[in-house]
Design a protein around this motif. Structure first.
Motif, PDB file in Angstrom:
ATOM      1  N   LEU A  29       0.817  -1.212   0.000  1.00 50.06           N
ATOM      2  CA  LEU A  29       0.000   0.000   0.000  1.00 50.06           C
ATOM      3  C   LEU A  29       0.852   1.265   0.000  1.00 50.06           C
ATOM      4  N   LEU A  30       2.040   1.207   0.602  1.00 50.38           N
ATOM      5  CA  LEU A  30       2.919   2.369   0.656  1.00 50.38           C
ATOM      6  C   LEU A  30       3.791   2.516  -0.588  1.00 50.38           C
ATOM      7  N   LEU A  31       3.882   1.478  -1.405  1.00 46.85           N
ATOM      8  CA  LEU A  31       4.743   1.506  -2.580  1.00 46.85           C
ATOM      9  C   LEU A  31       4.378   2.663  -3.523  1.00 46.85           C
ATOM     10  N   GLY A  32       3.109   2.825  -3.833  1.00 44.82           N
ATOM     11  CA  GLY A  32       2.679   3.891  -4.747  1.00 44.82           C
ATOM     12  C   GLY A  32       3.027   5.277  -4.231  1.00 44.82           C
ATOM     13  N   PRO A  33       2.623   5.628  -2.994  1.00 43.87           N
ATOM     14  CA  PRO A  33       2.971   6.953  -2.481  1.00 43.87           C
ATOM     15  C   PRO A  33       4.484   7.188  -2.375  1.00 43.87           C
ATOM     16  N   VAL A  34       5.251   6.151  -2.043  1.00 44.35           N
ATOM     17  CA  VAL A  34       6.707   6.308  -1.977  1.00 44.35           C
ATOM     18  C   VAL A  34       7.265   6.596  -3.369  1.00 44.35           C
ATOM     19  N   MET A  35       6.748   5.904  -4.380  1.00 45.58           N
ATOM     20  CA  MET A  35       7.208   6.149  -5.752  1.00 45.58           C
ATOM     21  C   MET A  35       6.811   7.543  -6.230  1.00 45.58           C
ATOM     22  N   ILE A  36       5.634   8.015  -5.833  1.00 43.13           N
ATOM     23  CA  ILE A  36       5.231   9.381  -6.186  1.00 43.13           C
ATOM     24  C   ILE A  36       6.213  10.380  -5.576  1.00 43.13           C
ATOM     25  N   GLY A  37       6.538  10.184  -4.307  1.00 50.75           N
ATOM     26  CA  GLY A  37       7.481  11.082  -3.643  1.00 50.75           C
ATOM     27  C   GLY A  37       8.867  11.020  -4.259  1.00 50.75           C
ATOM     28  N   LEU A  38       9.346   9.818  -4.548  1.00 51.60           N
ATOM     29  CA  LEU A  38      10.668   9.652  -5.154  1.00 51.60           C
ATOM     30  C   LEU A  38      10.707  10.282  -6.544  1.00 51.60           C
ATOM     31  N   GLY A  39       9.678  10.047  -7.344  1.00 48.84           N
ATOM     32  CA  GLY A  39       9.623  10.638  -8.688  1.00 48.84           C
ATOM     33  C   GLY A  39       9.585  12.155  -8.639  1.00 48.84           C
ATOM     34  N   SER A  40       8.817  12.706  -7.707  1.00 48.22           N
ATOM     35  CA  SER A  40       8.758  14.160  -7.566  1.00 48.22           C
ATOM     36  C   SER A  40      10.115  14.716  -7.138  1.00 48.22           C
ATOM     37  N   PHE A  41      10.807  14.000  -6.243  1.00 49.75           N
ATOM     38  CA  PHE A  41      12.142  14.410  -5.821  1.00 49.75           C
ATOM     39  C   PHE A  41      13.108  14.401  -7.008  1.00 49.75           C
ATOM     40  N   MET A  42      13.030  13.352  -7.850  1.00 53.03           N
ATOM     41  CA  MET A  42      13.914  13.254  -9.018  1.00 53.03           C
ATOM     42  C   MET A  42      13.636  14.381 -10.010  1.00 53.03           C
ATOM     43  N   ILE A  43      12.363  14.689 -10.217  1.00 56.48           N
ATOM     44  CA  ILE A  43      11.999  15.777 -11.127  1.00 56.48           C
ATOM     45  C   ILE A  43      12.520  17.105 -10.592  1.00 56.48           C
ATOM     46  N   GLY A  44      12.351  17.325  -9.271  1.00 58.45           N
ATOM     47  CA  GLY A  44      12.850  18.553  -8.654  1.00 58.45           C
ATOM     48  C   GLY A  44      14.362  18.680  -8.776  1.00 58.45           C
ATOM     49  N   ALA A  45      15.082  17.570  -8.589  1.00 63.95           N
ATOM     50  CA  ALA A  45      16.543  17.594  -8.723  1.00 63.95           C
ATOM     51  C   ALA A  45      16.947  17.934 -10.153  1.00 63.95           C
ATOM     52  N   ASP A  46      16.224  17.392 -11.136  1.00 64.07           N
ATOM     53  CA  ASP A  46      16.525  17.703 -12.531  1.00 64.07           C
ATOM     54  C   ASP A  46      16.223  19.167 -12.851  1.00 64.07           C
ATOM     55  N   GLU A  47      15.150  19.704 -12.263  1.00 67.38           N
ATOM     56  CA  GLU A  47      14.825  21.121 -12.481  1.00 67.38           C
ATOM     57  C   GLU A  47      15.887  22.029 -11.854  1.00 67.38           C
ATOM     58  N   ASP A  48      16.371  21.655 -10.668  1.00 65.94           N
ATOM     59  CA  ASP A  48      17.457  22.419 -10.040  1.00 65.94           C
ATOM     60  C   ASP A  48      18.712  22.373 -10.896  1.00 65.94           C
ATOM     61  N   LEU A  49      19.027  21.188 -11.433  1.00 68.15           N
ATOM     62  CA  LEU A  49      20.191  21.044 -12.299  1.00 68.15           C
ATOM     63  C   LEU A  49      20.039  21.905 -13.550  1.00 68.15           C
ATOM     64  N   ALA A  50      18.828  21.961 -14.107  1.00 63.85           N
ATOM     65  CA  ALA A  50      18.588  22.772 -15.304  1.00 63.85           C
ATOM     66  C   ALA A  50      18.823  24.256 -15.020  1.00 63.85           C
ATOM     67  N   ARG A  51      18.524  24.702 -13.791  1.00 66.28           N
ATOM     68  CA  ARG A  51      18.715  26.112 -13.428  1.00 66.28           C
ATOM     69  C   ARG A  51      20.168  26.444 -13.108  1.00 66.28           C
ATOM     70  N   SER A  52      20.866  25.504 -12.480  1.00 68.27           N
ATOM     71  CA  SER A  52      22.188  25.852 -11.958  1.00 68.27           C
ATOM     72  C   SER A  52      23.347  25.117 -12.627  1.00 68.27           C
ATOM     73  N   GLY A  53      23.065  24.247 -13.574  1.00 68.36           N
ATOM     74  CA  GLY A  53      24.117  23.440 -14.191  1.00 68.36           C
ATOM     75  C   GLY A  53      24.865  24.166 -15.287  1.00 68.36           C
ATOM     76  N   VAL A  54      25.884  23.502 -15.787  1.00 69.15           N
ATOM     77  CA  VAL A  54      26.720  24.014 -16.866  1.00 69.15           C
ATOM     78  C   VAL A  54      26.220  23.417 -18.178  1.00 69.15           C
ATOM     79  N   GLN A  55      26.083  24.277 -19.188  1.00 70.57           N
ATOM     80  CA  GLN A  55      25.571  23.794 -20.472  1.00 70.57           C
ATOM     81  C   GLN A  55      26.726  23.403 -21.382  1.00 70.57           C
TER      82      GLN A  55
END
Length: 169
Positions: A29-55
């Motif tokens: 029962l917790l697998l789905g919500p944990v995956m939602i949280g993990l996926g959102s964290f991964m998306i947020g990390a990629d968005e941060d990288l897009a703002r602050s990374g080197v092109q």
């Protein structure tokens, strides 16, 4: 004197099998919500990288144009500022058709060039979050069905007991 002995402690808890079933149920029962949280964290990390990374400019070196969405990925090789060669993978949507050999922008973390994204292509977090949402929907729906069935059985038993009580009078 007849009857049961009540001076012994009775085992009213769950057996080890019952505890195992409960633990597995809770984990599923917790697998789905944990995956939602993990996926959102991964998306947020990629968005941060897009703002602050080197092109950098990368080259598409591999692309599988398959029908299964989770397998539509491309490999992009790029050179970081220190001259080292790196590669990253990106998920390709069905309306995107990258061509092997074409140049594409890549954004990487300055201190960890192995962590890179290809702007305009999906993050792996989108897939993880999507699977989490599907699992949550499925298990929540099944849970609701079970609760409704149990409630229906309880109400049916209650009404039957009421009829039995009236007929015995």
């Amino acid at each position: 004197m007849t009857g049961r002995r009540t001076d012994k402690n009775r085992n009213s808890g769950l057996t080890w099998k019952g505890k195992l079933n409960l633990a597995v149920t809770v984990l599923v029962l917790l697998l789905g919500p944990v995956m939602i949280g993990l996926g959102s964290f991964m998306i947020g990390a990629d968005e941060d990288l897009a703002r602050s990374g080197v092109q950098a400019t990368g080259t598409i070196v591999h692309f599988d144009d398959v029908t299964k969405a989770s397998e539509r990925r491309m490999k992009v090789e790029f050179t970081s500022g220190d001259g080292a060669s790196h590669a990253t993978w990106a998920t390709v949507d069905h309306d995107q058709y990258p061509i092997v050999g074409d140049a594409t922008p890549v954004i990487y973390a300055e201190h960890d060039p192995g962590r890179a994204i290809v702007p305009g292509y999906e993050s792996d977090g989108v897939w993880v979050r999507g699977v989490g949402m599907v699992l949550t929907f499925i298990f929540a729906s099944l849970g609701l069905v079970v609760v409704l069935l149990m409630l229906g059985a309880y109400l049916k038993g209650r009404s039957q007991r009421g009829k039995d009580a009236l007929s015995s009078e």
